[in-house]
Write a protein that holds these residues in place. Structure first.
Motif, PDB file in Angstrom:
ATOM      1  N   ASN A   1     -33.652  24.295  28.696  1.00 60.09           N
ATOM      2  CA  ASN A   1     -33.014  23.660  29.863  1.00 60.09           C
ATOM      3  C   ASN A   1     -31.754  24.449  30.220  1.00 60.09           C
ATOM      4  N   THR A   2     -30.990  24.746  29.193  1.00 62.20           N
ATOM      5  CA  THR A   2     -29.705  25.401  29.403  1.00 62.20           C
ATOM      6  C   THR A   2     -29.864  26.748  30.093  1.00 62.20           C
TER       7      THR A   2
ATOM      8  N   GLY B   1     -27.976  16.043  25.762  1.00 63.48           N
ATOM      9  CA  GLY B   1     -28.928  14.993  26.103  1.00 63.48           C
ATOM     10  C   GLY B   1     -28.309  13.688  26.569  1.00 63.48           C
ATOM     11  N   PHE B   2     -27.050  13.430  26.233  1.00 61.34           N
ATOM     12  CA  PHE B   2     -26.435  12.172  26.654  1.00 61.34           C
ATOM     13  C   PHE B   2     -26.089  12.225  28.140  1.00 61.34           C
TER      14      PHE B   2
ATOM     15  N   LEU C   1     -26.502  21.371  23.001  1.00 57.59           N
ATOM     16  CA  LEU C   1     -25.636  20.712  22.017  1.00 57.59           C
ATOM     17  C   LEU C   1     -26.541  20.080  20.956  1.00 57.59           C
ATOM     18  N   TYR C   2     -26.323  20.434  19.708  1.00 62.09           N
ATOM     19  CA  TYR C   2     -27.092  19.826  18.616  1.00 62.09           C
ATOM     20  C   TYR C   2     -26.094  19.143  17.673  1.00 62.09           C
ATOM     21  N   TYR C   3     -26.239  17.879  17.516  1.00 62.54           N
ATOM     22  CA  TYR C   3     -25.331  17.103  16.654  1.00 62.54           C
ATOM     23  C   TYR C   3     -23.866  17.477  16.918  1.00 62.54           C
ATOM     24  N   PHE C   4     -23.508  17.457  18.197  1.00 62.72           N
ATOM     25  CA  PHE C   4     -22.133  17.702  18.641  1.00 62.72           C
ATOM     26  C   PHE C   4     -21.629  19.106  18.295  1.00 62.72           C
TER      27      PHE C   4
ATOM     28  N   ASN D   1     -18.411  14.871  24.040  1.00 66.45           N
ATOM     29  CA  ASN D   1     -19.439  15.340  23.110  1.00 66.45           C
ATOM     30  C   ASN D   1     -19.190  16.761  22.649  1.00 66.45           C
TER      31      ASN D   1
ATOM     32  N   GLU E   1     -32.066  17.200  29.786  1.00 64.17           N
ATOM     33  CA  GLU E   1     -33.533  17.158  29.809  1.00 64.17           C
ATOM     34  C   GLU E   1     -34.093  16.982  31.227  1.00 64.17           C
TER      35      GLU E   1
ATOM     36  N   THR F   1     -26.108  22.518  27.771  1.00 66.31           N
ATOM     37  CA  THR F   1     -26.541  21.186  28.230  1.00 66.31           C
ATOM     38  C   THR F   1     -26.640  20.284  27.010  1.00 66.31           C
TER      39      THR F   1
ATOM     40  N   LYS G   1     -35.711  26.476  21.906  1.00 62.09           N
ATOM     41  CA  LYS G   1     -36.882  26.503  22.800  1.00 62.09           C
ATOM     42  C   LYS G   1     -37.061  27.861  23.465  1.00 62.09           C
TER      43      LYS G   1
ATOM     44  N   ASP H   1     -37.920  28.547  27.354  1.00 58.86           N
ATOM     45  CA  ASP H   1     -38.182  27.232  27.961  1.00 58.86           C
ATOM     46  C   ASP H   1     -36.937  26.327  27.907  1.00 58.86           C
TER      47      ASP H   1
END
Ligand SMILES: Cc1cc2nc3c(=O)[nH]c(=O)nc-3n(C[C@H](O)[C@H](O)[C@H](O)COP(=O)(O)O)c2cc1C
Length: 549
Positions: free
Chosen positions: A26-27, A149-150, A95-98, A156, A181, A147, A21, A24
């Protein structure tokens, strides 16, 4: 001041923003707070999403044909140069797919030219082998900020940690935050800002050496409890349960608000809050029960509190763009029914902060000494009764009362009005004693008491507000226009009453009607007390219902 790396020169920081992103991310909100905490420094930022960084070809040319140089000509050379230049490298990514997002993984792979091809042993027990670095990277400090999403970061990040263990050995620190998020939700800003403050502190500590254990512990706290977050997150997508249709934005927002319900606020009374978004023609009812909150469309239940508001007004309040009490005072929205819920709104929907400092602070506020109206009233009442019954003895009694009152300061907070009371009552009783004109000074006492109330209306804190504000969030109550107006009205009413009492007492004494004066002087404040208790509830509720301005 930075102590981690010697010298007076500014710390050189390279930020690798690995979020697809870009700005933009979050992290990056956490990363910016961390940089803020570090303070003055030289920063180079690389945004993977907007950089040209192709995937590694695996040709090993950077090891044999063009040592230290990649055959692909893109932004990666700048990344390597910056890593060599920097004192601190911040890896900021979601984090994307752990694991790390693909673009960032490309960047990591493309660091191969930084190594020499030879095989060496690893001495830190992190793996079975290693390649020596072409550059002296031993003094570099790495920070991983991420960051996910869980609801929690826990469990994670195992593969991310393994990756950085191999890449950086002992030389890195990590900040991981679940519920990522939420950082982009304006309505939750006050909570997420609390977290960012901790990240800022971590940055400051890092710049001074290392992040303290206490801060680390706070960073690992959840933004919201699991069930609250998950309910809010599910509602935020604004889609129906089958994942196909869209739900109305007002419904998804109301569901998110209801998810924030703090069931600890339940006091045995089930409440039904009806919210009517007047311009959208939508009505919802939120049932606040013992175990949970539930949102229903329509108005089938009998509401305990009804809020009629334009949609934008409610959003602005939720986003802290305007204060709810201010909007109510301006008549921007209306509340009917049980107003108690509105007074306790933060308790029901806003007190889920995990911030230990804030919680500690609120405990401290609870424990902090508060003033008591009794401290103010006792000297006056004793003065009026004792001095008028017997001038001599009364004066001695009041002298002792005034002496003991400051002792209360150990247990109670003293206000300016308490201090004025001790002085004025002390002076009046001494004057009564010395002159012998007891009745004159009793009348002057009524007048003085009334004037004190009236003069307090000229200050930013009318007399009653100085005592009652502690029941309404302390200093914050002074920003509440409804609270302030009600207190100015009450202070003026009490002031006028006592000025009148002084005049009436004067004429009654003159006509030797002391008995009548005793009856009036005791009955009037009792009646006024009853009026005050009624007015305190009636006024805010009437303003809320739009009946009074
Ligand atoms: C493709 C994809 C994969 C994701 N995988 C995970 C995951 O494995 N675990 C998790 O907790 N969150 C996961 N998330 C959520 C993101 O980590 C989360 O939304 C994060 O806050 C986004 O940060 P950013 O705005 O900095 O990119 C994933 C998101 C996407 C888009």
């Amino acid at each position: 001041m930075y102590l981690g790396i010697g010298g007076n020169s500014k710390m050189k920081i390279m930020v690798i923003n690995g979020s697809p992103k870009g700005s933009d991310s979050n992290t990056m909100r956490l990363t910016r707070a961390f940089l803020d905490g570090i303070g003055e420094s030289e920063v180079r930022e690389i945004t993977v999403a907007t950089s040209k960084i192709a995937g590694c070809k695996g040709c090993f040319c950077c090891w044999n044909k063009t040592p230290g140089k990649c055959v692909i000509s893109d932004d990666m050379q700048y990344v390597i140069d910056s890593e060599v230049w920097a004192d601190v490298i911040i890896w900021s990514f979601p984090l994307y797919y752990f694991s790390v997002p693909g673009g960032l993984k490309n960047l990591i792979d493309r660091q191969l030219p930084m190594n020499l091809p030879f095989m060496t042993d690893r001495t830190d027990g992190k793996g079975s082998g290693s390649h020596p670095s072409r550059f002296d990277m031993s003094q570099k400090r790495h920070i991983v900020i991420s960051t996910c999403g869980f609801y929690s970061a826990e469990k994670n990040y195992d593969s991310v940690k393994l990756l950085f263990d191999h890449m950086c050995g002992e030389n890195y620190d990590i900040i991981m935050c679940g519920q990522g998020e939420l950082f982009r939700v304006p309505e939750l800003k006050s909570r997420t800002d609390e977290y960012l403050d901790i990240v800022r502190r971590a940055g400051e500590e890092f710049a001074n050496g290392k992040i303290k254990e206490e801060t680390r512990e706070e960073l690992s706290q959840l933004l919201y409890p699991k069930e609250v977050f998950e309910k809010m997150a599910d509602a935020s997508w604004g889609i129906s349960e089958d994942g196909e249709g869209k739900t109305d934005e007002t419904l998804s927002f109301t569901r998110q608000m209801a998810a924030l319900y703090n069931k600890a606020a339940y006091d045995g009374k089930e409440r039904v809050v009806e919210i009517v978004y007047t311009d959208k023609g939508k009505t919802y009812q939120i049932v606040l029960g013992k175990e949970k909150s539930e949102v229903f469309e329509g108005n089938d239940l009998i509401p305990t509190t009804r809020i009629e508001t334009p949609w934008e007004v409610w959003l602005s309040i939720a986003r802290d763009e305007i204060r709810g009490d201010e909007a109510l005072m301006k008549g921007l929205y209306k509340v009917t029914g049980d107003f108690d819920l509105m007074i306790r709104w933060d308790e029901f929907f806003g007190s889920l902060s995990g911030n230990k400092e804030k919680n500690k602070a609120s405990v401290q506020t609870q424990e902090k000494k508060k003033p008591s109206m009794a401290v103010l009233l006792i000297p006056w009442i004793v003065f009026w009764i004792a001095v008028s019954v017997n001038g001599q003895t009364g004066t001695v009694i009041i002298f002792f009362v005034c002496c003991t009152m400051p002792l209360l300061a150990f247990r109670r907070k003293m206000t300016i009005y308490d201090a004025v009371t001790f002085c004025v009552v002390g002076i009046l009783s001494a004057a009564a004693q010395l002159s012998g004109y007891t009745e004159v000074f009793v009348i002057l006492g009524y007048l003085g008491f009334g004037l004190m109330w009236l003069l307090s209306c000229l200050t930013r804190e009318p007399l009653c507000a100085a005592y009652v504000k502690y029941n309404y969030n302390g200093e914050d109550a002074l920003k509440n226009p409804i609270f302030m107006k009600a207190n100015y009205i009450l202070a003026a009413a009490w002031g006028i009453l006592y000025v009148i009492i002084s005049v009436v007492t004067f004429f009654l004494y003159k006509n030797h009607l002391q008995i009548v004066s005793t009856v009036i002087n005791n009955a009037a404040p009792i009646l006024m007390g009853v009026f005050t208790a009624w007015f305190e509830r009636w006024y805010p509720a009437s303003v809320a219902a739009g009946k009074v301005k």
